[in-house]
Design an enzyme around this catalytic site. Structure first.
Site, PDB file in Angstrom:
ATOM      1  N   SER A  21      43.692 -41.978 -23.717  1.00 29.53           N
ATOM      2  CA  SER A  21      42.259 -41.677 -23.661  1.00 29.53           C
ATOM      3  C   SER A  21      41.780 -41.490 -22.233  1.00 29.53           C
ATOM      4  CB  SER A  21      41.455 -42.801 -24.338  1.00 29.53           C
ATOM      5  OG  SER A  21      41.752 -42.884 -25.701  1.00 29.53           O
ATOM      6  N   ARG A  25      40.668 -37.617 -19.972  1.00 30.84           N
ATOM      7  CA  ARG A  25      39.407 -37.488 -19.253  1.00 30.84           C
ATOM      8  C   ARG A  25      39.626 -37.308 -17.760  1.00 30.84           C
ATOM      9  NH1 ARG A  25      39.066 -40.185 -23.883  1.00 30.84           N
ATOM     10  NH2 ARG A  25      37.088 -40.441 -25.010  1.00 30.84           N
ATOM     11  N   GLY A  98      43.360 -33.094 -31.128  1.00 29.18           N
ATOM     12  CA  GLY A  98      41.929 -32.997 -31.377  1.00 29.18           C
ATOM     13  C   GLY A  98      41.121 -33.285 -30.131  1.00 29.18           C
ATOM     14  N   SER A 169      33.017 -39.329 -31.791  1.00 28.35           N
ATOM     15  CA  SER A 169      32.534 -39.542 -30.423  1.00 28.35           C
ATOM     16  C   SER A 169      33.105 -38.482 -29.481  1.00 28.35           C
ATOM     17  CB  SER A 169      32.915 -40.940 -29.937  1.00 28.35           C
ATOM     18  OG  SER A 169      34.324 -41.071 -29.844  1.00 28.35           O
ATOM     19  N   SER A 196      32.323 -45.724 -32.659  1.00 32.02           N
ATOM     20  CA  SER A 196      33.315 -45.488 -31.601  1.00 32.02           C
ATOM     21  C   SER A 196      32.673 -45.450 -30.222  1.00 32.02           C
ATOM     22  CB  SER A 196      34.102 -44.192 -31.864  1.00 32.02           C
ATOM     23  OG  SER A 196      34.867 -44.301 -33.031  1.00 32.02           O
ATOM     24  N   ASP A 319      41.363 -46.347 -34.829  1.00 31.72           N
ATOM     25  CA  ASP A 319      42.796 -46.156 -34.577  1.00 31.72           C
ATOM     26  C   ASP A 319      43.597 -47.442 -34.756  1.00 31.72           C
ATOM     27  OD1 ASP A 319      42.599 -43.456 -34.119  1.00 31.72           O
ATOM     28  OD2 ASP A 319      42.516 -43.622 -31.942  1.00 31.72           O
ATOM     29  N   ARG A 350      44.238 -40.496 -43.093  1.00 31.72           N
ATOM     30  CA  ARG A 350      44.896 -41.756 -42.761  1.00 31.72           C
ATOM     31  C   ARG A 350      44.587 -42.880 -43.750  1.00 31.72           C
ATOM     32  NH1 ARG A 350      44.763 -42.658 -36.498  1.00 31.72           N
ATOM     33  NH2 ARG A 350      46.117 -40.828 -36.450  1.00 31.72           N
TER      34      ARG A 350
END
Length: 438
Positions: A21, A25, A98, A169, A196, A319, A350
Site C-alpha cells: 500500500s 503511493r 485494482g 477508498s 477503510s 483484507d 472473496r
C-alpha cells in the site's frame, strides 16, 4: 502451478515484506516530484511492478537498486509549473492491480494527456463508479465503463468532488494523488460512514512526506447526514530525497495467523505497531480469538493459546478476512465475521472463495448475507483448494494446511506473486514443507 503443503506447524522469526500500500503511493508521488527520490523497499510484487511500469509509460524513469527503487520524475511542464508533461498516447498496463488502475486513472486525467489503460483477470469487472462519473463531470473524457482497454482524454478540472464513503477508498486515494497536479485547490467530499479509512490515512501520510498537506473537516447537513471533506492546496509534490517503506501488515497477518494456530509461535520483524496501516488490527482481532499477542519496537509476535469464537467487524480492514478465517477455523464455537460486503469485489468474490477454501479442507463456513459464519474444529482433513486467482486465498489455504491431517494441494498457487512473490520461500523458512508442481 500447484503447491502441495504438508501438515507441519510454522514457527520462528521472519522479516516482514515491504508494504504494498505504501509503495504504490510513494512511487506515484515520486514520479511527479522534481528531483530524484530513493525509495527504500526491500520487496516488490506484480502489483507494484504494474504501477512502476505504468509510471514509466508516462515518462518517469524507475530503476531497481539494492535499496529498492530510484525514481526520476516525468519531466517538463504543461499548463502550470506543477504539472509535468507526460508521454502522450501512452498505454498503461495495470495487469490485475485494482490499486494501479484506480490510483492512476485520476492522475492521468489530471495530466491532461491521452492514454489507454488496460488490464486482465477480474480487473475489467471491478467497478469504477462513482469515480468514473465524477471524472466525467469535471472535464475528463472516458470510454465505456466496465470494459478494458479504457481510453482516457480531456483534462480534469479542480473543484468539489463527491464520493460515498461505503465504496472503495481507492477512489478517494486516486483523487487525492491527482490533486497536486491540477494547479488549483481541490475538495473531496466523502459521505460518512467512511469505510477503510486507514487506507486514506496511508495516502495522507505518504503525500505529507512529499510536501503535500491535506486538511480535513466534517460537514453536517439538515437531514442529519455527515461528510468528511478533504482540502488539497494547489502546491505540487516535493521530493523528500529518500523514503523508507514500512513492513506490510496485510501480508504479515498470515504469519501471525500461523503463529496463533501453531505450536511455538511466530515473530515478525520490521512491523510498526503505530503504523497508519489499518491491517495492524490483526493483533486486536487475534487477541479477541484468544491468541497470545506480543508487541515490541522491532515488530510483533503471536503465540498459540486456547482459541475461541468471537464476532469481528472487518469494515475497516477487509483484507484481514482470509487470515482471520484461517484462525477461526480452529477456534471453538462459531465466529461471525461482519462488514464484509466489499469482499465480493476483490480479485475473486472473496466471500465465496473464503467459504469454499474452508469447506474444501473439511471445515465449516457459511455465508449469511454479507457475513461469514465459521464453526471451528481442533483439526481439519486437508484436501484441494482452488485459489481462484486470488493471492490471499492461496496464502490462507497454505496457513490452514499446516494444521490439517493430510496434505493440501493449492491449485493456481502462483497467484501469490500479485502481492508476495516470496511467500512460499518465507513459508519454508518458518519450517513449512511445500512442494511445487507444474
Amino acid at each position: 502451478m500447484n503447491a502441495v503443503v504438508q501438515p507441519t506447524p510454522l514457527a520462528g522469526e521472519i522479516c516482514a515484506p515491504s508494504s504494498k500500500s505504501e509503495t504504490h503511493r510513494a512511487l506515484i508521488c515520486a514520479a511527479f516530484a522534481p528531483g530524484t527520490t530513493d525509495i527504500d523497499c526491500t520487496t516488490t510484487s506484480d502489483d507494484i511492478d504494474a504501477t512502476a511500469d505504468c509510471l514509466e509509460a508516462l515518462g518517469a524513469r524507475i530503476a531497481r537498486t539494492e535499496r529498492g527503487f530510484r525514481v526520476r520524475p516525468v519531466s517538463g511542464s504543461s499548463a502550470s509549473d506543477n504539472v509535468p508533461a507526460p508521454n502522450r498516447g501512452a498505454t498503461l498496463d495495470c495487469r490485475e492491480s485494482g490499486s494501479t488502475l484506480r490510483f492512476l486513472l485520476p492522475v492521468v486525467c489530471a495530466l491532461g494527456c491521452e492514454a489507454t489503460m488496460t488490464g486482465r483477470g477480474r480487473l475489467p469487472q471491478r467497478p469504477l463508479s462513482p469515480l468514473y462519473e465524477q471524472l466525467l463531470e469535471h472535464g475528463a473524457t472516458l470510454s465505456r465503463q466496465g470494459e478494458l482497454p479504457l481510453a482516457v482524454g480531456g483534462r480534469l478540472r479542480a473543484g468539489r468532488f463527491h464520493l460515498p464513503g461505503n465504496v472503495s477508498s481507492q477512489f478517494v486515494t486516486g483523487l487525492l494523488l491527482a490533486a497536486p497536479l491540477l494547479g488549483a485547490p481541490l475538495e473531496i467530499v466523502v459521505s460518512e460512514p467512511v469505510e477503510s479509512r486507514p487506507y486514506l490515512d496511508i495516502t495522507l501520510e505518504v503525500m505529507k512526506a512529499f510536501g503535500v498537506d491535506v486538511s480535513s473537516s466534517r460537514e453536517q447537513y439538515a437531514d442529519g447526514s455527515r461528510a468528511l471533506v478533504f482540502d488539497v492546496c494547489a502546491s505540487g509534490y516535493r521530493s523528500p530525497d529518500s523514503l523508507t517503506i514500512g513492513g506490510d501488515w496485510s501480508n504479515a497477518a498470515f504469519w501471525l495467523a500461523a503463529g496463533a494456530i501453531g505450536r511455538r509461535g511466530v515473530a515478525i520483524r520490521g512491523l510498526d505497531v503505530t503504523s497508519a496501516q489499518g491491517d495492524r488490527q490483526i493483533l486486536a482481532a487475534l487477541s479477541l480469538l484468544g491468541a497470545h499477542v506480543l508487541r515490541s519496537p522491532e515488530g510483533a509476535a503471536m503465540r498459540p493459546a486456547d482459541l475461541h469464537s468471537t464476532t469481528l467487524n472487518v469494515s475497516s480492514c477487509p483484507d484481514l478476512v482470509p487470515p482471520l478465517a484461517a484462525v477461526a477455523s480452529f477456534s471453538s464455537g462459531t465466529t461471525r465475521i461482519t462488514g464484509a460486503s466489499r469482499l465480493r469485489l476483490k480479485e475473486s468474490d472473496r466471500l465465496e472463495t473464503v467459504a469454499a477454501a474452508v469447506n474444501a479442507l473439511g471445515g465449516s463456513c457459511v455465508i449469511a448475507d454479507d457475513d461469514l459464519l465459521i464453526t471451528g474444529s481442533s483439526t481439519l482433513a486437508g484436501g484441494v483448494v482452488d485459489a481462484a486467482g486470488d493471492h490471499r486465498i492461496a496464502m490462507m489455504a497454505a496457513v490452514m494446511a499446516t494444521r490439517c491431517v493430510e496434505p493440501t494441494t493449492i491449485v493456481g498457487a502462483e497467484c501469490v506473486n500479485k502481492s508476495y512473490p516470496n511467500f512460499f520461500r518465507d513459508f519454508s523458512e518458518l519450517g513449512g514443507v511445500v512442494g511445487m508442481e507444474a
